[in-house]
Design an enzyme around this catalytic site. Structure first.
Site, PDB file in Angstrom:
ATOM      1  N   LYS A 210       0.841  -1.212   0.000  1.00  0.00           N
ATOM      2  CA  LYS A 210       0.000   0.000   0.000  1.00  0.00           C
ATOM      3  C   LYS A 210       0.866   1.249   0.000  1.00  0.00           C
ATOM      4  O   LYS A 210       1.551   1.543   0.980  1.00  0.00           O
ATOM      5  CB  LYS A 210      -0.922   0.057   1.213  1.00  0.00           C
ATOM      6  CG  LYS A 210      -1.946   1.186   0.997  1.00  0.00           C
ATOM      7  CD  LYS A 210      -2.577   1.734   2.245  1.00  0.00           C
ATOM      8  CE  LYS A 210      -1.935   2.952   2.828  1.00  0.00           C
ATOM      9  NZ  LYS A 210      -2.036   4.200   2.061  1.00  0.00           N
ATOM     10  N   GLU A 284      10.334   0.731  10.055  1.00  0.00           N
ATOM     11  CA  GLU A 284      11.311   1.800   9.780  1.00  0.00           C
ATOM     12  C   GLU A 284      10.584   3.105  10.058  1.00  0.00           C
ATOM     13  O   GLU A 284       9.693   3.483   9.302  1.00  0.00           O
ATOM     14  CB  GLU A 284      11.763   1.767   8.308  1.00  0.00           C
ATOM     15  CG  GLU A 284      12.465   0.483   7.889  1.00  0.00           C
ATOM     16  CD  GLU A 284      13.894   0.392   8.384  1.00  0.00           C
ATOM     17  OE1 GLU A 284      14.363   1.342   9.049  1.00  0.00           O
ATOM     18  OE2 GLU A 284      14.538  -0.632   8.128  1.00  0.00           O
ATOM     19  N   CYS A 318      13.644  10.628   6.322  1.00  0.00           N
ATOM     20  CA  CYS A 318      13.557  10.084   7.695  1.00  0.00           C
ATOM     21  C   CYS A 318      14.864  10.298   8.450  1.00  0.00           C
ATOM     22  O   CYS A 318      14.866  10.555   9.644  1.00  0.00           O
ATOM     23  CB  CYS A 318      13.214   8.605   7.637  1.00  0.00           C
ATOM     24  SG  CYS A 318      14.322   7.683   6.577  1.00  0.00           S
ATOM     25  N   GLU A 415      10.115  15.032  15.562  1.00  0.00           N
ATOM     26  CA  GLU A 415      10.413  15.048  14.122  1.00  0.00           C
ATOM     27  C   GLU A 415       9.510  16.058  13.411  1.00  0.00           C
ATOM     28  O   GLU A 415       8.291  16.007  13.548  1.00  0.00           O
ATOM     29  CB  GLU A 415      10.168  13.648  13.548  1.00  0.00           C
ATOM     30  CG  GLU A 415      10.552  13.564  12.093  1.00  0.00           C
ATOM     31  CD  GLU A 415      10.261  12.200  11.499  1.00  0.00           C
ATOM     32  OE1 GLU A 415       9.154  11.681  11.698  1.00  0.00           O
ATOM     33  OE2 GLU A 415      11.161  11.658  10.836  1.00  0.00           O
TER      34      GLU A 415
HETATM   35  P1  NAP Z   1       2.568   7.773   8.120  1.00  0.00           P
HETATM   36  O1  NAP Z   1       1.521   8.771   8.329  1.00  0.00           O
HETATM   37  O2  NAP Z   1       2.947   6.891   9.253  1.00  0.00           O
HETATM   38  O3  NAP Z   1       2.082   6.873   6.891  1.00  0.00           O
HETATM   39  C1  NAP Z   1       2.855   5.854   6.345  1.00  0.00           C
HETATM   40  C2  NAP Z   1       1.955   4.892   5.624  1.00  0.00           C
HETATM   41  O4  NAP Z   1       1.103   4.241   6.562  1.00  0.00           O
HETATM   42  C3  NAP Z   1       1.032   5.541   4.616  1.00  0.00           C
HETATM   43  O5  NAP Z   1       0.869   4.663   3.522  1.00  0.00           O
HETATM   44  C4  NAP Z   1      -0.247   5.681   5.413  1.00  0.00           C
HETATM   45  O6  NAP Z   1      -1.379   5.806   4.609  1.00  0.00           O
HETATM   46  C5  NAP Z   1      -0.251   4.386   6.178  1.00  0.00           C
HETATM   47  N1  NAP Z   1      -1.063   4.384   7.395  1.00  0.00           N
HETATM   48  C6  NAP Z   1      -1.583   5.432   8.086  1.00  0.00           C
HETATM   49  N2  NAP Z   1      -2.253   4.989   9.177  1.00  0.00           N
HETATM   50  C7  NAP Z   1      -2.148   3.637   9.173  1.00  0.00           C
HETATM   51  C8  NAP Z   1      -2.606   2.604  10.044  1.00  0.00           C
HETATM   52  N3  NAP Z   1      -3.298   2.875  11.161  1.00  0.00           N
HETATM   53  N4  NAP Z   1      -2.302   1.320   9.750  1.00  0.00           N
HETATM   54  C9  NAP Z   1      -1.576   1.021   8.664  1.00  0.00           C
HETATM   55  N5  NAP Z   1      -1.127   1.944   7.788  1.00  0.00           N
HETATM   56  C10 NAP Z   1      -1.403   3.243   8.042  1.00  0.00           C
HETATM   57  O7  NAP Z   1       3.915   8.416   7.622  1.00  0.00           O
HETATM   58  P2  NAP Z   1       4.078   9.473   6.469  1.00  0.00           P
HETATM   59  O8  NAP Z   1       3.626  10.780   6.995  1.00  0.00           O
HETATM   60  O9  NAP Z   1       3.494   8.951   5.204  1.00  0.00           O
HETATM   61  O10 NAP Z   1       5.672   9.478   6.273  1.00  0.00           O
HETATM   62  C11 NAP Z   1       6.516  10.217   7.052  1.00  0.00           C
HETATM   63  C12 NAP Z   1       7.124   9.384   8.153  1.00  0.00           C
HETATM   64  O11 NAP Z   1       7.799   8.254   7.607  1.00  0.00           O
HETATM   65  C13 NAP Z   1       8.170  10.138   8.919  1.00  0.00           C
HETATM   66  O12 NAP Z   1       7.985   9.922  10.302  1.00  0.00           O
HETATM   67  C14 NAP Z   1       9.488   9.514   8.468  1.00  0.00           C
HETATM   68  O13 NAP Z   1      10.536   9.621   9.374  1.00  0.00           O
HETATM   69  C15 NAP Z   1       9.079   8.114   8.223  1.00  0.00           C
HETATM   70  N6  NAP Z   1      10.021   7.427   7.332  1.00  0.00           N
HETATM   71  C16 NAP Z   1      10.918   6.526   7.879  1.00  0.00           C
HETATM   72  C17 NAP Z   1      11.841   5.889   7.064  1.00  0.00           C
HETATM   73  C18 NAP Z   1      12.822   4.914   7.647  1.00  0.00           C
HETATM   74  O14 NAP Z   1      13.400   4.152   6.877  1.00  0.00           O
HETATM   75  N7  NAP Z   1      13.031   4.884   8.944  1.00  0.00           N
HETATM   76  C19 NAP Z   1      11.866   6.163   5.696  1.00  0.00           C
HETATM   77  C20 NAP Z   1      10.960   7.077   5.171  1.00  0.00           C
HETATM   78  C21 NAP Z   1      10.036   7.704   6.005  1.00  0.00           C
HETATM   79  P3  NAP Z   1      -1.847   7.298   4.196  1.00  0.00           P
HETATM   80  O15 NAP Z   1      -0.798   7.833   3.301  1.00  0.00           O
HETATM   81  O16 NAP Z   1      -3.114   7.097   3.499  1.00  0.00           O
HETATM   82  O17 NAP Z   1      -1.980   8.075   5.477  1.00  0.00           O
END
Ligand code: NAP
Ligand code: MG
Length: 504
Positions: A210, A284, A318, A415
């Site tokens: 997804k 991650e 990230c 963050e």
């Molecule tokens: P996010 O809000 O956590 O969303 C990530 C993914 O999870 C999206 O596809 C989101 O769908 C989905 N999602 C949301 N709620 C969910 C739930 N309850 N159950 C399952 N899936 C769910 O993160 P983001 O804002 O897209 O990305 C930014 C974050 O990613 C930052 O915190 C960043 O540090 C982290 N990140 C970490 C790494 C690493 O390797 N450590 C790499 C890249 C990014 P929707 O898009 O529809 O909300």
């Protein structure tokens, strides 16, 4: 490049060049003409279904949502919203193809498919780069030089492992787990898909992925590539939707392995949702990584590293180096050089090849960044922002530095995920390490010094999954990546990236 002469107040003339979305501002003497990447060769369908069992299909709910270009807020396409019924169809398709085709195929044959996918990605690299930039807002220069080549490199790398798994785990016989549910964020959409899909397929698992709601297009282009590569139906299924779709997917009982990249908040929710099941999980998550600049560092090189670490890709990284810890004796000069360098950063149209900083991915994210900047000011931080002009349409943030901050400030602990850098100074090595480690996160770090021994001793004391020395944000498929503390569990990349997808 079209250059125009412009009269100055003093009667002299400067060269002026037309810019499109945001004029790229290089001080008073020069403005560069826009150098727009063409997009005529790119076909974005008006509407995309769900990619299930090798075909694009209508969602059960018949509901679609818009994906927009965050640089101008124009709708790019309509995207299917998957509900529980669709999630079930996708997991069932992945299970059938696991049982009947993929887990029975030799590693050598699986590897051939992965090589083929990697080659097609390379052939379609320009198209993928343009779509990534249009859908997500990152500068075309980055999509072209980082995201797409690295995504293809991950498929090449794991293709090479597919028939050599017994060498990766010597003396043991690795077996796949089954169906992997993979959920990814919006900051590196295609690259994150490659990070997840390539090791899963190389080890014999099948996948339901997804993508994030704001950046689904390159994952759907990847689905077209799977069709072009004749990947057997059901080996990879791509379902689009919101958080609820991701939640349905990870908790589906037919899933054996969950791989999530995203925020710590959602990572915790997912961890709780699968508690008590036999699903394997890797997370991650977020970060608040620090640069440690020592007085013996090459200052110009360090300044370039700081800029690269937090301002490029709008800070949507990230492992962004979002905290600057600088030794007190060089603080002034580092900040002066940093502010000078920041003034030269071009903020504007992501499709312009001159752009350094593109659009913020969504309105919501822009508001979050603005909220953090306001919170920093309220808590007493000193604000520096560049004098660039932001376009009126779309979502933008100025490169920002918050200095005179304390360790307890929210902007130091939480963050932000935007082009915002906090600055603190330290006197001794121990104080620098203590400050670097003093957040809930532990994803990455940067050490800047000309002493090799200091690099080794400081990096071994940093509680961070990746530490770069005299450089920052360098990635390679052979190198493992992952976090300590609230930055996650497990590693992706390299041989370590195979482990979460096998059992013995
Ligand atoms: P996010 O809000 O956590 O969303 C990530 C993914 O999870 C999206 O596809 C989101 O769908 C989905 N999602 C949301 N709620 C969910 C739930 N309850 N159950 C399952 N899936 C769910 O993160 P983001 O804002 O897209 O990305 C930014 C974050 O990613 C930052 O915190 C960043 O540090 C982290 N990140 C970490 C790494 C690493 O390797 N450590 C790499 C890249 C990014 P929707 O898009 O529809 O909300
Ligand atoms: Mg979008």
């Amino acid at each position: 490049m079209a250059l125009k002469k412009k009269k100055t107040l003093s009667g002299g003339s400067v060269l002026k060049v037309k810019a499109s979305v945001a004029p790229l501002n290089f001080g008073t003497q020069w403005q560069y003409v826009e150098a727009l990447e063409g997009s005529d060769h790119v076909k974005i369908e008006p509407k995309y279904g769900l990619f299930i069992d090798g075909k694009f299909v209508e969602p059960h709910s018949k509901k679609y949502f818009d994906t927009i270009n965050p640089a101008n807020e124009k709708v790019l396409s309509k995207i299917a919203e998957a509900d529980a019924h669709d999630v079930n169809l996708a997991v069932e398709a992945a299970r059938r193809s696991y049982d009947n085709v993929w887990s029975k195929m030799s590693g050598k044959e699986r590897g051939k498919y992965l090589f083929r996918i990697a080659r097609i990605m390379q052939e379609r690299a320009r198209e993928l780069a343009v779509v990534e930039t249009l859908d997500g807002g990152k500068p075309i220069r980055e999509s072209k030089s980082v995201d797409i080549p690295l995504a293809a490199a991950h498929f090449f790398y794991y293709a090479g492992w597919a028939d050599k798994l017994e060498y990766a785990f010597s003396g043991r016989s690795p077996r796949p787990l089954g169906v992997a549910a993979q959920v990814i964020p919006w900051n590196f959409p295609l690259l994150m898909a490659a990070w997840k899909i390539a090791p899963a397929l190389a080890t014999g698992n099948t996948v339901v992925l997804k993508p994030a709601e704001t950046t689904p297009l390159t994952a759907l282009k990847l689905a077209e590539i799977f069709q072009e590569a004749d990947l057997p139906p059901g080996v990879v299924n791509i379902i689009t939707g919101f958080g609820a779709t991701g939640a349905e997917l990870v908790s589906h009982k037919g899933v054996n392995k969950v791989a999530f990249t995203g925020s710590t908040e959602v990572g915790k929710k997912i961890n709780r949702a699968i508690l008590g099941t036999d699903k394997r999980i890797t997370l991650e998550l977020g970060g608040k990584s620090a640069h440690l600049i020592f007085e013996d560092a090459s200052i110009d090189q360090a300044v370039e590293g700081i800029v690269n670490g937090i301002f490029f890709n709008q800070g949507h990284v990230c492992c962004a180096g979002s905290r600057l810890l600088v030794q007190e004796s060089v603080e002034k000069i580092v900040l002066r050089k940093l502010f000078d360098r920041m003034q030269t950063l071009a903020v504007g149209d992501p499709m312009d090849k001159n752009t350094d900083i593109g659009a913020i991915n969504s309105h919501e994210q822009m508001k979050k960044i603005e909220g953090y900047i306001a919170s920093g000011k309220t808590e007493g931080a000193k604000l520096f922002q560049t004098s660039c002009r932001l376009p009126s349409k779309g979502f933008w943030a100025k490169p920002t530095v918050l200095s005179e901050v304390a360790q307890s400030f929210r902007v130091v602990q939480e963050e932000i995920f935007g082009p915002v850098l906090t600055v603190q100074s330290f006197r001794t090595v121990e104080e620098g390490i203590e400050k670097a480690n003093n957040t809930p996160y532990g994803l990455a770090g940067g050490v800047w010094t000309d002493k090799g021994s200091k690099i080794f001793s400081v990096s071994s004391h940093l509680r961070a999954g990746v530490v770069w020395a005299n450089t920052y944000n360098k990635f390679d498929p052979t190198s493992p990546f992952g976090g300590y503390k609230e930055s996650g569990m497990g590693r992706e990349g390299g041989i370590s990236g195979l482990l979460p997808y096998v059992q013995f």
